[in-house]
Design a protein around this motif. Structure first.
Motif, PDB file in Angstrom:
ATOM      1  N   VAL A 118       0.903  -1.002   0.007  1.00 26.13           N
ATOM      2  CA  VAL A 118      -0.106  -0.776   0.151  1.00 26.13           C
ATOM      3  C   VAL A 118       0.435   1.258  -0.270  1.00 26.13           C
ATOM      4  O   VAL A 118       1.082   1.664   0.772  1.00 26.13           O
ATOM      5  CB  VAL A 118      -0.832  -0.158   1.120  1.00 26.13           C
ATOM      6  N   ILE A 119       1.472   2.099  -0.938  1.00 21.77           N
ATOM      7  CA  ILE A 119       1.801   3.105  -1.626  1.00 21.77           C
ATOM      8  C   ILE A 119       1.350   4.284  -1.322  1.00 21.77           C
ATOM      9  O   ILE A 119       0.190   4.734  -1.762  1.00 21.77           O
ATOM     10  CB  ILE A 119       2.863   3.228  -2.447  1.00 21.77           C
ATOM     11  N   GLN A 120       1.750   5.315  -0.099  1.00 21.24           N
ATOM     12  CA  GLN A 120       1.032   6.659   0.452  1.00 21.24           C
ATOM     13  C   GLN A 120       1.815   7.796  -0.066  1.00 21.24           C
ATOM     14  O   GLN A 120       3.161   7.707  -0.380  1.00 21.24           O
ATOM     15  CB  GLN A 120       1.072   6.186   2.038  1.00 21.24           C
ATOM     16  N   ASN A 407       8.713   7.016 -11.042  1.00 25.37           N
ATOM     17  CA  ASN A 407       8.965   6.032 -10.564  1.00 25.37           C
ATOM     18  C   ASN A 407       7.685   6.211  -9.819  1.00 25.37           C
ATOM     19  O   ASN A 407       6.897   5.096  -9.400  1.00 25.37           O
ATOM     20  CB  ASN A 407      10.094   5.427  -9.626  1.00 25.37           C
ATOM     21  N   ASP A 408       7.530   7.016  -8.946  1.00 24.56           N
ATOM     22  CA  ASP A 408       6.608   7.194  -7.666  1.00 24.56           C
ATOM     23  C   ASP A 408       5.597   6.708  -7.632  1.00 24.56           C
ATOM     24  O   ASP A 408       4.161   7.165  -8.089  1.00 24.56           O
ATOM     25  CB  ASP A 408       6.726   8.542  -6.923  1.00 24.56           C
ATOM     26  N   ALA A 409       4.883   7.662  -9.658  1.00 24.68           N
ATOM     27  CA  ALA A 409       3.799   7.673 -10.216  1.00 24.68           C
ATOM     28  C   ALA A 409       3.263   6.353 -11.035  1.00 24.68           C
ATOM     29  O   ALA A 409       2.150   6.402 -10.344  1.00 24.68           O
ATOM     30  CB  ALA A 409       3.669   8.842 -11.160  1.00 24.68           C
ATOM     31  N   THR A 415      -1.650   1.163  -7.858  1.00 27.72           N
ATOM     32  CA  THR A 415      -2.206   0.805  -6.640  1.00 27.72           C
ATOM     33  C   THR A 415      -3.878   1.121  -6.358  1.00 27.72           C
ATOM     34  O   THR A 415      -4.001   0.450  -5.535  1.00 27.72           O
ATOM     35  CB  THR A 415      -1.451   1.756  -5.503  1.00 27.72           C
ATOM     36  N   HIS A 416      -3.681   2.153  -6.957  1.00 25.53           N
ATOM     37  CA  HIS A 416      -4.874   2.785  -6.855  1.00 25.53           C
ATOM     38  C   HIS A 416      -5.228   2.429  -8.564  1.00 25.53           C
ATOM     39  O   HIS A 416      -7.072   3.089  -8.627  1.00 25.53           O
ATOM     40  CB  HIS A 416      -5.368   4.333  -6.635  1.00 25.53           C
ATOM     41  N   ASN A 417      -4.949   1.727  -9.354  1.00 28.41           N
ATOM     42  CA  ASN A 417      -5.467   1.516 -10.331  1.00 28.41           C
ATOM     43  C   ASN A 417      -6.415   2.640 -10.930  1.00 28.41           C
ATOM     44  O   ASN A 417      -7.850   2.527 -11.068  1.00 28.41           O
ATOM     45  CB  ASN A 417      -7.263  -0.022 -10.466  1.00 28.41           C
ATOM     46  N   VAL A 418      -5.774   3.941 -11.047  1.00 32.67           N
ATOM     47  CA  VAL A 418      -6.391   5.120 -12.053  1.00 32.67           C
ATOM     48  C   VAL A 418      -6.275   5.172 -13.484  1.00 32.67           C
ATOM     49  O   VAL A 418      -5.293   4.536 -14.201  1.00 32.67           O
ATOM     50  CB  VAL A 418      -6.058   6.365 -11.464  1.00 32.67           C
ATOM     51  N   SER A 419      -6.893   5.119 -13.978  1.00 30.68           N
ATOM     52  CA  SER A 419      -7.075   5.882 -15.718  1.00 30.68           C
ATOM     53  C   SER A 419      -6.561   6.826 -16.150  1.00 30.68           C
ATOM     54  O   SER A 419      -6.132   7.759 -14.970  1.00 30.68           O
ATOM     55  CB  SER A 419      -8.284   6.019 -16.110  1.00 30.68           C
ATOM     56  N   LEU A 420      -5.016   7.358 -16.504  1.00 24.18           N
ATOM     57  CA  LEU A 420      -4.208   8.365 -17.067  1.00 24.18           C
ATOM     58  C   LEU A 420      -5.096   9.390 -17.915  1.00 24.18           C
ATOM     59  O   LEU A 420      -5.786   8.604 -19.033  1.00 24.18           O
ATOM     60  CB  LEU A 420      -3.841   7.650 -17.194  1.00 24.18           C
ATOM     61  N   GLN A 421      -5.058  10.275 -17.494  1.00 23.04           N
ATOM     62  CA  GLN A 421      -5.191  11.748 -18.916  1.00 23.04           C
ATOM     63  C   GLN A 421      -4.416  11.714 -19.236  1.00 23.04           C
ATOM     64  O   GLN A 421      -3.322  12.483 -18.210  1.00 23.04           O
ATOM     65  CB  GLN A 421      -6.766  12.710 -17.696  1.00 23.04           C
ATOM     66  N   GLN A 430      -6.026  10.900 -11.309  1.00 26.82           N
ATOM     67  CA  GLN A 430      -6.302  11.101  -9.291  1.00 26.82           C
ATOM     68  C   GLN A 430      -7.398  10.536  -8.682  1.00 26.82           C
ATOM     69  O   GLN A 430      -7.879   9.008 -10.090  1.00 26.82           O
ATOM     70  CB  GLN A 430      -8.116  12.006  -9.809  1.00 26.82           C
ATOM     71  N   TYR A 431      -7.395  10.395  -7.782  1.00 24.49           N
ATOM     72  CA  TYR A 431      -7.754   9.173  -6.454  1.00 24.49           C
ATOM     73  C   TYR A 431      -8.588   9.434  -5.337  1.00 24.49           C
ATOM     74  O   TYR A 431      -7.989  10.294  -5.067  1.00 24.49           O
ATOM     75  CB  TYR A 431      -7.050   7.942  -6.883  1.00 24.49           C
TER      76      TYR A 431
END
Length: 489
Positions: A118-120, A407-409, A415-421, A430-431
């Motif tokens: 779980v990456i903060q 790498n952070d991105a 981790t949050h399974n987000v879609s890129l824009q 965003q998450y």
């Protein structure tokens, strides 16, 4: 009756006080009681120690349950590396105020799934705490840390065996269209590995970093990888222009620029360091500058350039971006581009940090074009390097941001399974975290390539690009640079 009962309970009978039997029997009873008491105490100690070990292992998992974080810079001081009790902590002076938390994102393991990290996001802070290239909201009251910095052992760096004097920072390489200057972060040893991989593409290395002191002397920041970095530079004929900073203190800089004795001593100290170490020259990164020091700063650049040129050494100056409009801040106006551009051999315009207080791109193309239009009208294009940032930011609220490497991105996106824009040349995502929305903007190789091709097409006479900074980028960025920068394209 109740009182008599309580009296009987409180006062044992004679038989209870003196059990029947002879003396040896009583001694056996006493000995048995002592054994039971000792056993009971040992058990209590064991139970307490076992509980402590369980709690400790929960807070500090062993190697089997520990997730090692990806290499990350920052700071740092900026950025970025655990906190160090010494205020000269690598990264902290470059990114954040030393009292701010570490910029390294923390990885934890869930209790349900020991294998899933779980990456903060990195800790965030106000944009006012950003020290480097903060032309929007700088801390103009920041005091120097001279007394603390001079405490302890001053680190040293090996001398170069073959001091380079030519080519000049503005001469075109025979095999590429632009020169490539690189800032290597002293706070991230992993950047040295990247340097070794891409050294054949680099013309100039801005390393190491020196800070001016209140008495006009210089002190070197941490340089643990110095021997290896210098070896790579010499092997690949990379020009070394170390950075001279003012501890991000405009107060310290004001005293240095306006007191002739200290100003002259600093100039002599810089020239002496360049000659002693065998550097090709130096790069000034004085920021922020008080608007009242507009002329004093230009005069300093002119004097230093003259002294360095006598020794066949070169001067580069890092500048805030500006457009020449009413939107320019006092920190931007404090730098006279015409005088600085005439005296220096090269300038690096730090074209990023367009978005700080709220989420957005670091350098939108219309703004970048506006900055370059002003720059090329004030200075020869052949002296201008455009500094391209490879690092982004993540915002956790209004004016709450922290640095975000490639790498952070990628870790946060996975981790949050987000879609890129995409906003221009920068991807973003965003998450939600509770009621908060976290927004991240970062730089990838695709966007970097868009900026590079724009510069080559619309401003082909520029001296080069300044890659800021090594190790924060998408690794594929160097493939883009190699292909786009070929002279025979």
């Amino acid at each position: 009756m109740r009182n008599q009962y309580h009296l009987q309970r409180k006062k044992p009978s004679r038989e209870q006080q003196n059990p029947p039997g002879n003396g040896s029997e009583r001694r056996e009873v006493t000995k048995h009681r002592r054994k039971r008491m000792i056993i009971w105490m040992i058990c209590m100690v064991a139970i307490t120690a076992g509980g402590w070990l369980i709690l400790t292992s929960a807070d500090h998992p062993g190697e089997g349950g520990k997730v090692k974080p990806e290499p990350s810079p920052a700071i740092a001081g900026h950025p970025e590396e655990p906190p160090d009790p010494d205020p000269i902590t690598p990264g902290s002076e470059d990114w954040w105020d030393p009292t701010d938390p570490s910029i390294i994102p923390e990885k934890k393991t869930t209790t349900k799934d020991k294998k899933k990290p779980v990456i903060q996001p990195p800790p965030t802070t106000s944009s006012r705490h950003i020290l480097h290239n903060n032309w929007q909201n700088p801390d103009l009251n920041r005091l120097p840390m001279a007394e603390t910095r001079t405490r302890g052992t001053n680190p040293s760096i090996p001398q170069l065996s073959n001091p380079p004097v030519r080519p000049a920072p503005f001469e075109r390489p025979p095999d590429r269209r632009l020169q490539v200057a690189v800032r290597i972060p002293y706070w991230d040893p992993a950047a040295t590995e990247r340097l070794e991989q891409v050294a054949d593409q680099i013309n100039e290395l801005n390393y190491p970093w020196y800070d001016i002191q209140s008495d006009g002397t210089l002190i070197l920041r941490k340089a643990d990888e110095a021997s290896r970095i210098l070896e790579i530079a010499e092997k690949n004929n990379i020009r070394l222009l170390p950075i001279i900073g003012n501890q991000y203190s405009p107060i310290l800089l004001h005293e240095m620029l306006n007191q002739p004795e200290k100003r002259n001593r600093l100039i002599q100290e810089i020239v002496h360091t360049v000659l002693k170490q065998g550097y090709a020259g130096v790069e000034l990164q004085f920021e922020p500058i008080l608007e009242e020091d507009h002329d004093a700063f230009s005069h300093f650049v002119e004097e230093l350039a003259a002294q360095l040129h006598e020794q066949q050494r070169w001067l580069s100056v890092a500048l805030h971006p500006k457009t020449g409009t009413k939107r320019d801040t006092p920190s931007q106006c404090a730098q006279d581009w015409r005088r600085v551009g005439k005296a220096a051999d090269s300038v690096k315009i730090m074209t990023y940090h367009y978005s700080l207080e709220k989420p957005g791109p670091a350098a939108p193309q219309p703004w970048l074009e506006e900055v370059l239009k002003r720059a090329t009208s004030d200075m020869p294009a052949k002296k201008i390097y455009v500094s391209l940032s490879t690092q982004g930011y993540i915002w956790t609220g209004p004016d709450r941001l922290g640095p975000l490497t490639f790498n952070d991105a990628q870790n946060l996106i996975h981790t949050h399974n987000v879609s890129l824009q995409r906003n221009g040349d920068q991807p973003w995502f965003q998450y939600p975290v509770g009621k908060q929305i976290h927004t991240g903007y970062y730089q990838d190789a695709v966007g970097y390539g868009q900026k590079l091709r724009f510069l080559l097409e619309h401003h082909p006479d520029l001296a080069g690009i300044a890659h800021w900074y090594l190790g924060a980028e998408d690794p594929d960025t160097w493939k883009i640079i190699r292909e786009a920068n070929k002279r025979n394209r």
